[in-house]
Design a protein around this motif. Structure first.
Motif, PDB file in Angstrom:
ATOM      1  N   ALA A   1       0.845  -1.192   0.000  1.00 19.21           N
ATOM      2  CA  ALA A   1       0.000   0.000   0.000  1.00 19.21           C
ATOM      3  C   ALA A   1       0.884   1.247   0.000  1.00 19.21           C
ATOM      4  N   GLU A   2       0.270   2.366  -0.388  1.00 16.33           N
ATOM      5  CA  GLU A   2       1.015   3.630  -0.332  1.00 16.33           C
ATOM      6  C   GLU A   2       1.250   4.026   1.116  1.00 16.33           C
ATOM      7  N   SER A   3       0.219   3.859   1.956  1.00 13.72           N
ATOM      8  CA  SER A   3       0.404   4.177   3.369  1.00 13.72           C
ATOM      9  C   SER A   3      -0.591   3.409   4.215  1.00 13.72           C
ATOM     10  N   VAL A   4      -0.150   3.054   5.423  1.00 18.06           N
ATOM     11  CA  VAL A   4      -1.024   2.383   6.392  1.00 18.06           C
ATOM     12  C   VAL A   4      -0.818   3.075   7.734  1.00 18.06           C
ATOM     13  N   ILE A   5      -1.894   3.612   8.270  1.00 22.31           N
ATOM     14  CA  ILE A   5      -1.803   4.367   9.526  1.00 22.31           C
ATOM     15  C   ILE A   5      -2.904   3.917  10.480  1.00 22.31           C
ATOM     16  N   ILE A   6      -2.537   3.776  11.738  1.00 22.23           N
ATOM     17  CA  ILE A   6      -3.562   3.520  12.755  1.00 22.23           C
ATOM     18  C   ILE A   6      -3.658   4.756  13.632  1.00 22.23           C
ATOM     19  N   ARG A   7      -4.877   5.237  13.843  1.00 20.37           N
ATOM     20  CA  ARG A   7      -5.080   6.394  14.705  1.00 20.37           C
ATOM     21  C   ARG A   7      -5.994   5.982  15.836  1.00 20.37           C
TER      22      ARG A   7
ATOM     23  N   ARG B   1      -8.026   3.376  28.411  1.00 20.41           N
ATOM     24  CA  ARG B   1      -8.965   4.409  27.999  1.00 20.41           C
ATOM     25  C   ARG B   1     -10.039   3.821  27.087  1.00 20.41           C
ATOM     26  N   ASN B   2     -11.099   4.589  26.891  1.00 16.13           N
ATOM     27  CA  ASN B   2     -12.198   4.149  26.042  1.00 16.13           C
ATOM     28  C   ASN B   2     -11.922   4.597  24.604  1.00 16.13           C
ATOM     29  N   LEU B   3     -11.071   3.850  23.924  1.00 15.29           N
ATOM     30  CA  LEU B   3     -10.553   4.314  22.641  1.00 15.29           C
ATOM     31  C   LEU B   3     -11.328   3.764  21.448  1.00 15.29           C
ATOM     32  N   ILE B   4     -11.296   4.561  20.364  1.00 10.41           N
ATOM     33  CA  ILE B   4     -11.735   4.068  19.058  1.00 10.41           C
ATOM     34  C   ILE B   4     -10.496   4.073  18.175  1.00 10.41           C
ATOM     35  N   PHE B   5     -10.190   2.918  17.594  1.00 12.87           N
ATOM     36  CA  PHE B   5      -9.048   2.806  16.697  1.00 12.87           C
ATOM     37  C   PHE B   5      -9.520   2.949  15.255  1.00 12.87           C
ATOM     38  N   SER B   6      -8.775   3.689  14.473  1.00 14.93           N
ATOM     39  CA  SER B   6      -9.096   3.823  13.047  1.00 14.93           C
ATOM     40  C   SER B   6      -7.910   3.351  12.229  1.00 14.93           C
ATOM     41  N   LEU B   7      -8.187   2.557  11.241  1.00 13.19           N
ATOM     42  CA  LEU B   7      -7.141   2.096  10.336  1.00 13.19           C
ATOM     43  C   LEU B   7      -7.348   2.758   8.981  1.00 13.19           C
ATOM     44  N   PHE B   8      -6.328   3.470   8.529  1.00  9.52           N
ATOM     45  CA  PHE B   8      -6.384   4.101   7.204  1.00  9.52           C
ATOM     46  C   PHE B   8      -5.420   3.363   6.283  1.00  9.52           C
ATOM     47  N   VAL B   9      -5.915   2.932   5.148  1.00 13.99           N
ATOM     48  CA  VAL B   9      -5.044   2.281   4.166  1.00 13.99           C
ATOM     49  C   VAL B   9      -5.206   3.000   2.839  1.00 13.99           C
ATOM     50  N   ARG B  10      -4.106   3.495   2.303  1.00  9.40           N
ATOM     51  CA  ARG B  10      -4.167   4.064   0.947  1.00  9.40           C
ATOM     52  C   ARG B  10      -3.519   3.053   0.021  1.00  9.40           C
ATOM     53  N   HIS B  11      -4.331   2.534  -0.902  1.00 14.67           N
ATOM     54  CA  HIS B  11      -3.872   1.441  -1.749  1.00 14.67           C
ATOM     55  C   HIS B  11      -4.348   1.697  -3.171  1.00 14.67           C
ATOM     56  N   GLN B  12      -3.404   1.787  -4.089  1.00 13.99           N
ATOM     57  CA  GLN B  12      -3.703   2.044  -5.502  1.00 13.99           C
ATOM     58  C   GLN B  12      -4.704   3.188  -5.665  1.00 13.99           C
ATOM     59  N   ASN B  13      -4.376   4.282  -4.986  1.00 17.06           N
ATOM     60  CA  ASN B  13      -5.154   5.525  -5.079  1.00 17.06           C
ATOM     61  C   ASN B  13      -6.568   5.422  -4.523  1.00 17.06           C
ATOM     62  N   ARG B  14      -6.849   4.384  -3.756  1.00 19.34           N
ATOM     63  CA  ARG B  14      -8.123   4.312  -3.057  1.00 19.34           C
ATOM     64  C   ARG B  14      -7.817   4.438  -1.569  1.00 19.34           C
ATOM     65  N   LEU B  15      -8.748   5.042  -0.847  1.00 19.95           N
ATOM     66  CA  LEU B  15      -8.551   5.216   0.595  1.00 19.95           C
ATOM     67  C   LEU B  15      -9.565   4.355   1.340  1.00 19.95           C
ATOM     68  N   TYR B  16      -9.053   3.549   2.240  1.00 19.83           N
ATOM     69  CA  TYR B  16      -9.904   2.632   3.009  1.00 19.83           C
ATOM     70  C   TYR B  16      -9.842   2.997   4.484  1.00 19.83           C
ATOM     71  N   LEU B  17     -10.965   2.850   5.147  1.00 23.16           N
ATOM     72  CA  LEU B  17     -11.024   3.190   6.568  1.00 23.16           C
ATOM     73  C   LEU B  17     -11.817   2.134   7.335  1.00 23.16           C
ATOM     74  N   ALA B  18     -11.298   1.789   8.515  1.00 24.35           N
ATOM     75  CA  ALA B  18     -12.027   0.891   9.417  1.00 24.35           C
ATOM     76  C   ALA B  18     -11.954   1.482  10.808  1.00 24.35           C
ATOM     77  N   ARG B  19     -13.016   1.310  11.562  1.00 26.52           N
ATOM     78  CA  ARG B  19     -13.020   1.796  12.944  1.00 26.52           C
ATOM     79  C   ARG B  19     -13.419   0.665  13.874  1.00 26.52           C
ATOM     80  N   THR B  20     -12.764   0.606  15.004  1.00 23.38           N
ATOM     81  CA  THR B  20     -13.094  -0.460  15.938  1.00 23.38           C
ATOM     82  C   THR B  20     -12.774  -0.034  17.366  1.00 23.38           C
ATOM     83  N   PRO B  21     -13.578  -0.479  18.322  1.00 21.86           N
ATOM     84  CA  PRO B  21     -13.183  -0.280  19.713  1.00 21.86           C
ATOM     85  C   PRO B  21     -12.279  -1.438  20.137  1.00 21.86           C
ATOM     86  N   TYR B  22     -11.667  -1.328  21.294  1.00 26.51           N
ATOM     87  CA  TYR B  22     -10.883  -2.428  21.820  1.00 26.51           C
ATOM     88  C   TYR B  22     -11.832  -3.363  22.559  1.00 26.51           C
ATOM     89  N   ALA B  23     -11.673  -4.670  22.368  1.00 28.02           N
ATOM     90  CA  ALA B  23     -12.554  -5.637  23.027  1.00 28.02           C
ATOM     91  C   ALA B  23     -11.737  -6.499  23.976  1.00 28.02           C
TER      92      ALA B  23
END
Lengths: 296, 170
Positions: free
Chosen positions: A68-74, A120-142
């Protein structure tokens, strides 16, 4: 006459119900696959972040890793619509072309995520930029609960060739829990605590095989939220050996990762505007308790 | 001889929301709300039936059935997640099972001693699916646990079935 009856019997026995056939699968679609199940051992200092990217393939071929072009977790904690805590981790590929992304070791600052943030009560977001498309996923910790004990028993289901393992654990009484069990060898099971809220729960799992003595099997209990529980439930069903001649229609199991490239409002990011644009796979950060048992 | 040419389709659009889930208020429906073939759609359905009375004692029957394979779903691809191999599918009921056909034959023996008695009997010797065609009831896709390779499994209910029947009337 006797011979004739015998011949007929043989003939009928040789017409089994199932056989392997060649099927021409002409219609192909290639989609991004994100294997982002991150299993957290709370006693470790850092979350073992590892995200695998690949491209889906023809049913009879292997998936190919992709970069991928970039993979980031926020990750962020939001209270009353205000972000009160946030952080991020930039991931890098372990080796070019491997498709395996871990926190970038060459970054100017440490990109690993400490397990302490999970308080903490966090929400994790995963951003993936792959072949000029941007993908996002959100999840809490379980979170999960530890396995109290594992025990081998000699029960069997149908043909007597099974191995029975009895799992015992105590449900967390504080919340409604969903659990995913990883029984090794690609065997999974999901369960929810609706009928054993806060109680000790014991159940048997049967492997459809006999193991050599001294074989060690690793069994894990993983936390899950409801959507991940549903996802795994469907995934187990769709990947299952045989659903019987009266199975429900097969379907595509979609995860929590969305293609948000063309969306103007990512707060409503569920793809009904572009229902045919989606990646596959799931992003989840869950607690894992591992136990092992030696077969005798 | 009978022949039916038919087409059967259905449509399942997304529902209107009945409660606010906090997510989208729309559903895409099955097949994105477009028409698709029902699982029982058979384009061609032909049956041929033949009967021949050789003499008072023997009569022969045969029938041949041909039906277009029923709509089904084959995977358009697969993905791997945590060691699981998962097929995924495209639009609903785009593919078809292999065509269904078979021949059945039967010979009926009416014994001579029937004449003049109240007990009327006959023997029927029959063979269902004469050439033992493996007509597919379904095709499933799975990973072979032993070899690790993916394969398509055809489930067919009956191959050739010979039968002897004794019928009587009194």
């Amino acid at each position: 006459m006797k011979k004739c009856v015998y011949l007929l019997l043989v003939l009928m026995l040789h017409t089994a119900c199932e056989d392997v056939i060649e099927v021409d699968l002409s219609d192909q679609e290639t989609r991004l696959v994100v294997d982002g199940l991150i299993r957290v051992d709370i006693d470790e200092f850092f979350i073992p972040v590892e995200v695998k990217l690949s491209l889906s393939s023809n049913f009879f071929d292997e998936n190919i890793p992709t970069s991928a072009e970039s993979v980031i977790i926020r990750y962020e904690e939001i209270e009353n619509n205000v972000v009160i805590f946030m952080g991020s981790s930039t991931l890098a590929e372990t080796a070019p072309g491997s498709g395996i992304y871990v926190p970038d070791p060459n970054f100017s600052s440490d990109q690993r995520i400490p397990t302490s943030v999970l308080d903490r009560n966090l929400i994790f977001s995963l951003f993936v930029r792959h072949q000029n498309r941007l993908y996002l996923a959100r999840t809490p910790y379980a979170s999960a609960v530890p396995i109290n004990s594992l025990r081998q028993d000699d029960g069997s289901l149908f043909n007597g060739d099974e191995t029975e393992i009895v799992v015992n654990f105590t449900d967390d009484p504080e919340q409604n829990n969903y659990y995913l069990f990883d029984f090794d060898f690609g065997e999974y099971l999901v369960t929810e605590d609706e009928f054993f809220q806060g109680q000790v729960f014991e159940f048997s799992f049967f492997y459809d095989q006999r193991f050599d003595p001294e074989t060690t099997i690793d069994i894990s209990i993983l936390g899950a939220d409801q959507t991940f529980y549903n996802y795994m439930d469907l995934l187990i069903e769709q990947s299952g050996d045989f659903q019987g001649p009266f199975q429900t229609p097969v379907t595509t199991v979609r995860g929590n990762i969305f293609d948000i490239t063309d969306l103007d409002n990512i707060n409503v990011f569920d793809n009904v505007d572009q229902p045919d644009v989606f990646p596959l796979g799931y992003f989840a950060i869950v607690q894992e308790y591992k136990s092992s048992i030696t077969i005798n | 001889m009978a022949y039916t040419l038919s087409r059967s389709e259905q449509r399942t659009p997304g529902r209107e929301p009945f409660e606010d889930t906090g997510r989208s208020d729309r559903e895409t429906g099955i097949n994105f709300g477009e028409w698709y073939s029902t699982p029982y759609d058979k384009t061609h359905d032909i049956s041929l039936y033949g009967s021949y009375d050789l003499n008072k004692k023997w009569s022969f029957n045969t029938n041949f059935i041909y039906q277009t394979g029923q709509p089904t779903n084959y995977p358009v691809g697969k993905f791997e997640f945590q060691g699981l191999t998962v097929p995924f599918y495209g639009l609903r009921n785009k593919e078809r099972l292999p065509d269904y056909h078979r021949i059945d034959i039967a010979a009926t023996l009416t014994p001579k001693k029937n004449t003049g008695r109240s007990w009327q009997a006959e023997w029927v010797f029959s063979i269902y699916n004469l050439y033992s065609r493996r007509n597919a009831a379904s095709v499933n896709f799975r990973r072979n646990q032993d070899t690790g390779a993916n394969e398509a499994i055809r489930t067919s209910i009956f191959g050739i079935v010979p039968a002897v029947t004794y019928n009587f009337k009194f």
